[in-house]
Design a protein around this motif. Structure first.
Motif, PDB file in Angstrom:
ATOM      1  N   THR A 143      81.746  47.725  52.530  1.00 29.51           N
ATOM      2  CA  THR A 143      81.611  48.056  53.808  1.00 29.51           C
ATOM      3  C   THR A 143      83.069  47.996  54.479  1.00 29.51           C
ATOM      4  N   ARG A 178      83.922  43.416  52.080  1.00 33.04           N
ATOM      5  CA  ARG A 178      83.805  43.503  53.119  1.00 33.04           C
ATOM      6  C   ARG A 178      85.190  43.522  53.779  1.00 33.04           C
ATOM      7  N   HIS A 227      79.348  49.598  47.226  1.00 31.50           N
ATOM      8  CA  HIS A 227      78.848  48.304  47.834  1.00 31.50           C
ATOM      9  C   HIS A 227      79.949  47.681  48.824  1.00 31.50           C
ATOM     10  N   ALA A 284      81.471  53.202  50.306  1.00 35.77           N
ATOM     11  CA  ALA A 284      80.033  52.891  50.030  1.00 35.77           C
ATOM     12  C   ALA A 284      79.371  52.670  49.145  1.00 35.77           C
ATOM     13  N   LYS A 285      79.536  53.985  48.407  1.00 34.73           N
ATOM     14  CA  LYS A 285      78.798  53.785  46.836  1.00 34.73           C
ATOM     15  C   LYS A 285      79.242  52.655  46.221  1.00 34.73           C
ATOM     16  N   ASN A 312      84.085  48.302  58.609  1.00 32.06           N
ATOM     17  CA  ASN A 312      84.032  48.482  60.079  1.00 32.06           C
ATOM     18  C   ASN A 312      85.278  48.058  60.858  1.00 32.06           C
ATOM     19  N   GLY A 352      75.328  43.779  55.503  1.00 32.30           N
ATOM     20  CA  GLY A 352      75.338  44.604  54.413  1.00 32.30           C
ATOM     21  C   GLY A 352      75.298  46.059  54.310  1.00 32.30           C
ATOM     22  N   TYR A 353      74.425  46.409  55.550  1.00 29.08           N
ATOM     23  CA  TYR A 353      73.964  47.853  55.576  1.00 29.08           C
ATOM     24  C   TYR A 353      74.801  48.579  56.817  1.00 29.08           C
ATOM     25  N   ILE A 354      75.800  47.777  57.204  1.00 25.46           N
ATOM     26  CA  ILE A 354      76.423  48.314  58.271  1.00 25.46           C
ATOM     27  C   ILE A 354      77.729  48.759  57.763  1.00 25.46           C
ATOM     28  N   THR A 355      78.336  50.034  57.977  1.00 24.40           N
ATOM     29  CA  THR A 355      79.476  50.310  57.527  1.00 24.40           C
ATOM     30  C   THR A 355      79.836  51.823  58.281  1.00 24.40           C
TER      31      THR A 355
END
Length: 252
Positions: free
Chosen positions: A180, A137, A178, A175-176, A182, A236-239
């Motif tokens: 992120t 992250r 895993h 992203a691939k 932001n 986890g699904y926010i990038t």
């Protein structure tokens, strides 16, 4: 179990202001924190206080984010003392308030070196490990000045706009894996940087507070929870996203 238990997070510029509040929030949620700051004594003090208060593992280390060797040393120390780095907060930054026509190339270079190249360099230093573990992250602290511009902060605005663009592009690349990436954009916040505004013009400072729909300047503690969320499993699904924390001053 706290939301960030098991996380190891490096926070640059963690010795004071927004960075210190971010470190405090992360530790309160169970993260082990490496507090990195140009002021090594401030970093060590924050780290010691957090370890005592929250019972987490911490490290306080001096670091100039413009020095690749120093950055590498921070990452190595964090991994040696705390474990594999799972999160990074690029918070270190500087600003110089004044008219662009009165600024100098030396000032431009310093702003770019710390705010933009520093973010890029620290990110690069942690990325190989995150890719190898297929997890990570990254939260970069930009500014609403980088989204909409700010008078008296022209080159600063450019560097923060660069941080936003860098973050979006990197988010696509990793992203691939895993990982992120932001961005959190504080609005006017009660820090040493904002003190420069008051010194330049108290009228401008007072006007900023009136312009915020919530009618107050942010405190550093207002910014930290957003950062902690973006480091958490729930994000986890926010990038590739840019979140303003500005009391409604900017809505973009």
């Amino acid at each position: 179990m706290s939301r960030l238990t098991g996380s190891v997070v490096i926070v640059t510029g963690g010795g004071r202001g927004i960075g210190e509040s971010i470190c405090t929030e992360l530790a309160s949620q169970g993260a082990d924190v490496a507090v990195a700051d140009l002021d090594e004594r401030a970093a060590a003090t924050v780290a010691a206080c957090l370890a005592q208060r929250y019972g987490v593992h911490t490290l306080g280390v001096g670091a100039d984010v413009t020095d690749p060797g120093a950055v590498r040393a921070v990452v190595d120390a964090a991994e040696s003392e705390l474990g594999p780095v799972t999160g990074l907060v690029n918070n270190a930054g500087i600003d110089v308030i004044g008219r662009f026509v009165d600024s100098t190339p030396d000032t431009w270079d310093r702003l770019i070196d710390v705010n933009l190249k520093g973010t890029i360099g620290v990110t690069r230093a942690v990325l190989d490990g995150m890719i190898a573990r297929s997890a990570g992250r990254i939260v970069n602290i930009a500014s609403d000045a980088g989204r909409v511009g700010s008078s008296g902060e022209v080159v600063y605005s450019a560097t923060k706009g660069g941080v936003i663009a860098f973050s979006k592009a990197l988010a696509r690349e990793v992203a691939k894996e895993h990982i992120t990436v932001n961005v959190v954009c504080p609005g006017p916040t009660d820090t040493a940087l904002l003190d420069q505004v008051a010194e330049a013009s108290q009228k401008l400072y007072d006007g900023l507070a009136r312009a915020v729909p919530m009618r107050r300047i942010a405190q550093p503690a207002d910014i930290a929870p957003a950062v902690a969320f973006l480091l958490s499993p729930g994000a986890g699904y926010i990038t590739g996203q840019t979140l303003s924390v500005s009391g409604g001053l900017t809505m973009v």
